[in-house]
Write a protein that holds these residues in place. Structure first.
Motif, PDB file in Angstrom:
ATOM      1  N   GLU A   1      -3.466  -3.830  -1.174  1.00 49.66           N
ATOM      2  CA  GLU A   1      -3.502  -4.659   0.025  1.00 49.66           C
ATOM      3  C   GLU A   1      -2.343  -4.332   0.963  1.00 49.66           C
ATOM      4  O   GLU A   1      -2.510  -4.367   2.188  1.00 49.66           O
ATOM      5  CB  GLU A   1      -3.502  -6.133  -0.365  1.00 49.66           C
ATOM      6  CG  GLU A   1      -4.788  -6.553  -1.070  1.00 49.66           C
ATOM      7  CD  GLU A   1      -4.761  -7.991  -1.549  1.00 49.66           C
ATOM      8  OE1 GLU A   1      -3.688  -8.642  -1.421  1.00 49.66           O
ATOM      9  OE2 GLU A   1      -5.798  -8.456  -2.077  1.00 49.66           O
TER      10      GLU A   1
ATOM     11  N   ARG B   1      -2.845  -3.122   4.835  1.00 49.56           N
ATOM     12  CA  ARG B   1      -2.235  -3.822   5.965  1.00 49.56           C
ATOM     13  C   ARG B   1      -1.303  -2.897   6.745  1.00 49.56           C
ATOM     14  O   ARG B   1      -1.255  -2.939   7.981  1.00 49.56           O
ATOM     15  CB  ARG B   1      -1.457  -5.043   5.468  1.00 49.56           C
ATOM     16  CG  ARG B   1      -2.331  -6.179   4.957  1.00 49.56           C
ATOM     17  CD  ARG B   1      -1.528  -7.463   4.835  1.00 49.56           C
ATOM     18  NE  ARG B   1      -0.368  -7.320   3.973  1.00 49.56           N
ATOM     19  CZ  ARG B   1      -0.355  -7.538   2.668  1.00 49.56           C
ATOM     20  NH1 ARG B   1      -1.479  -7.866   2.044  1.00 49.56           N
ATOM     21  NH2 ARG B   1       0.762  -7.415   1.960  1.00 49.56           N
TER      22      ARG B   1
ATOM     23  N   ASN C   1      -3.567  -0.531   8.600  1.00 49.22           N
ATOM     24  CA  ASN C   1      -4.705  -1.141   9.295  1.00 49.22           C
ATOM     25  C   ASN C   1      -5.962  -0.318   9.049  1.00 49.22           C
ATOM     26  O   ASN C   1      -6.726   0.007   9.970  1.00 49.22           O
ATOM     27  CB  ASN C   1      -4.428  -1.269  10.795  1.00 49.22           C
ATOM     28  CG  ASN C   1      -5.444  -2.150  11.494  1.00 49.22           C
ATOM     29  OD1 ASN C   1      -6.027  -3.059  10.880  1.00 49.22           O
ATOM     30  ND2 ASN C   1      -5.675  -1.890  12.767  1.00 49.22           N
TER      31      ASN C   1
ATOM     32  N   ASP D   1       5.644  -8.809   3.786  1.00 49.79           N
ATOM     33  CA  ASP D   1       5.648  -7.523   4.472  1.00 49.79           C
ATOM     34  C   ASP D   1       6.926  -7.322   5.272  1.00 49.79           C
ATOM     35  O   ASP D   1       7.413  -6.195   5.417  1.00 49.79           O
ATOM     36  CB  ASP D   1       4.446  -7.421   5.416  1.00 49.79           C
ATOM     37  CG  ASP D   1       3.127  -7.303   4.673  1.00 49.79           C
ATOM     38  OD1 ASP D   1       3.142  -7.354   3.425  1.00 49.79           O
ATOM     39  OD2 ASP D   1       2.085  -7.163   5.338  1.00 49.79           O
TER      40      ASP D   1
END
Length: 435
Positions: free
Chosen positions: A221, A225, A228, A347
């Motif tokens: 994940e 992210r 993108n 993040d």
């Protein structure tokens, strides 16, 4: 091999699929009997031809392949071979693997079964070795089978450092990539070092194909992210080619129309169609080097439960080396569990790289974190490890470049062809060496 290869959608249930394996299984066993290794193992004038007879055979081990080096498993005249490969194993002995041109059709079609699709409008950057391993050549062949443009970036070679990969991703408007998951993190750091935002400055990139190492949900994940883009997992080996691919539901499915799979429990010695244990493979459409009950020694979990994707194929969860760990104060710490915690950090901490050492009394972890987030990141990971793993831990947050040196990300070394004649002030100790 002249009959058409199976296609997704040609069967309506897993039971129907498994029944369809009997015919190619009998042929595979007859092919295998042509090789010196299996001719000796079968030890009879009539090779086994059924599942029942297959079940009586001892598994083929990695050591068997090494002992049969180089051509003890060859089941066709050598003139029919198209390629020869060796595994990346660390045993110090070569593990040979070879394929005919017809075998390559099967290999490429399996790898090309990506649910996101590979099309003539795609540009696929291949960032795995173009060497004795199968992986780079396999992705290249699959992309060409679908008409895509291939960028053969190889893997950490002098000719293609990380900085050159970043330039290619951006300037060539690469749409697909094939690499290990770790490479995607290296590219992200390299892109930032070059002044790019990986999430916005590479708009053509639509999917990252990854394989070659266990991948936790949290790291997957984070990669998605960061770039993108979709992350699509693949599982296989140089000895077998692609064994499993990801469906639109995000689950890995074994290509049970192209190979027969079993699960071996080393604790009991039992074989089963489902459950947890080591994955055992019998190839169904490989003529040059048929493998019969080949134990990959990868720890997996196989299930025949229904998947909404409608592929009607077994699902597999690949644990690999994540099933093994190191003790700390009587508890076993695995990379899989620790990685989930590291990439569970926010993040904004910008933690892409980490390492850990499991000592008898303490787990030592180092992470690279954003300068203004280091203390917070270390505190958060300390609490998470204590709560989830229950072991004493010391987390040290380091500046970027401490674990992965900056020159690995940004250097653009010259590739100089070897030479023998030097001037009076030149270093002739580098004669004949690539620089």
């Amino acid at each position: 091999m002249t009959e058409p290869l199976p296609r997704l959608g040609e069967w309506n249930s897993i039971d129907e699929l498994l029944e369809s394996q009997d015919k190619p299984l009998a042929r595979t066993l007859s092919w295998a009997a042509r090789s010196p290794f299996y001719a000796a193992r079968f030890a009879s004038a009539v090779p086994p031809a059924t599942r029942e007879e297959l079940a009586a055979l001892a598994p083929t081990t990695k050591q068997d392949l090494r002992d049969a080096y180089p051509f003890g498993l060859l089941a066709v005249p050598k003139e029919k071979l198209a390629t020869y490969h060796e595994s990346s194993g660390t045993a110090g002995q070569p593990t040979p693997s070879y394929y005919t041109e017809e075998d390559w059709t099967d290999l490429a079609e399996r790898f090309a079964r990506k649910h996101v699709g590979i099309t003539p409008s795609d540009t696929l950057l291949v960032r795995t070795p173009y060497a004795l391993l199968l992986t780079g050549h396999l992705a290249h062949a699959a992309a060409r089978l679908r008409g895509a443009t291939v960028v053969p970036a190889d893997n950490r070679s002098l000719a293609t450092p990380c900085s050159r990969v970043i330039r290619a991703l951006h300037d060539l408007k690469v749409t697909l990539t094939w690499s290990m998951p770790t490479e995607c993190l290296l590219w992200a750091a390299g892109a930032r070092a070059a002044g790019y935002d990986p999430g916005t400055d590479f708009p053509a990139l639509r999917a990252l194909f990854v394989g070659g190492e266990p991948l936790t949900r949290a790291r997957r994940e984070r990669i998605a992210r960061t770039w993108n883009a979709r992350v699509v997992e693949e599982y296989g080996s140089t000895e077998t080619g692609s064994l499993a691919g990801e469906c639109p539901q995000g689950r890995l499915h074994l290509w049970a129309d192209r190979a027969l799979f079993e699960v071996f429990d080393p604790a009991t010695g039992a074989f089963s169609a489902e459950g947890a244990g080591q994955l055992v493979v019998t190839t169904l459409y490989r003529e040059a080097m048929p493998l019969v009950r080949y134990n990959l020694e990868d720890t997996v979990e196989v299930s025949h439960r229904h998947c909404p994707c409608g592929w009607h194929l077994p699902t597999v969860r690949v644990l690999g080396r994540t099933a093994f760990g190191h003790p700390v104060r009587g508890r076993t710490v695995t990379q899989h569990r620790l990685e989930e915690l590291v990439f569970g950090l926010p993040d904004a901490d910008e933690v892409l790289f980490w390492r850990a050492r499991a000592e008898p009394d303490v787990l030592r972890v180092q992470i690279e974190a954003a300068p203004d987030r280091r203390r917070g990141a270390a505190d958060r990971l300390t609490r998470a490890v204590g709560a989830e793993l229950g072991v004493p831990v010391r987390v040290e947050a380091l500046p970027p470049g401490s674990i992965v040196p900056s020159d690995v990300l940004g250097a653009m070394p010259d590739v100089v062809k070897p030479r023998s004649l030097f001037g009076p002030d030149e270093d002739w100790s580098k004669a004949l060496l690539y620089q």
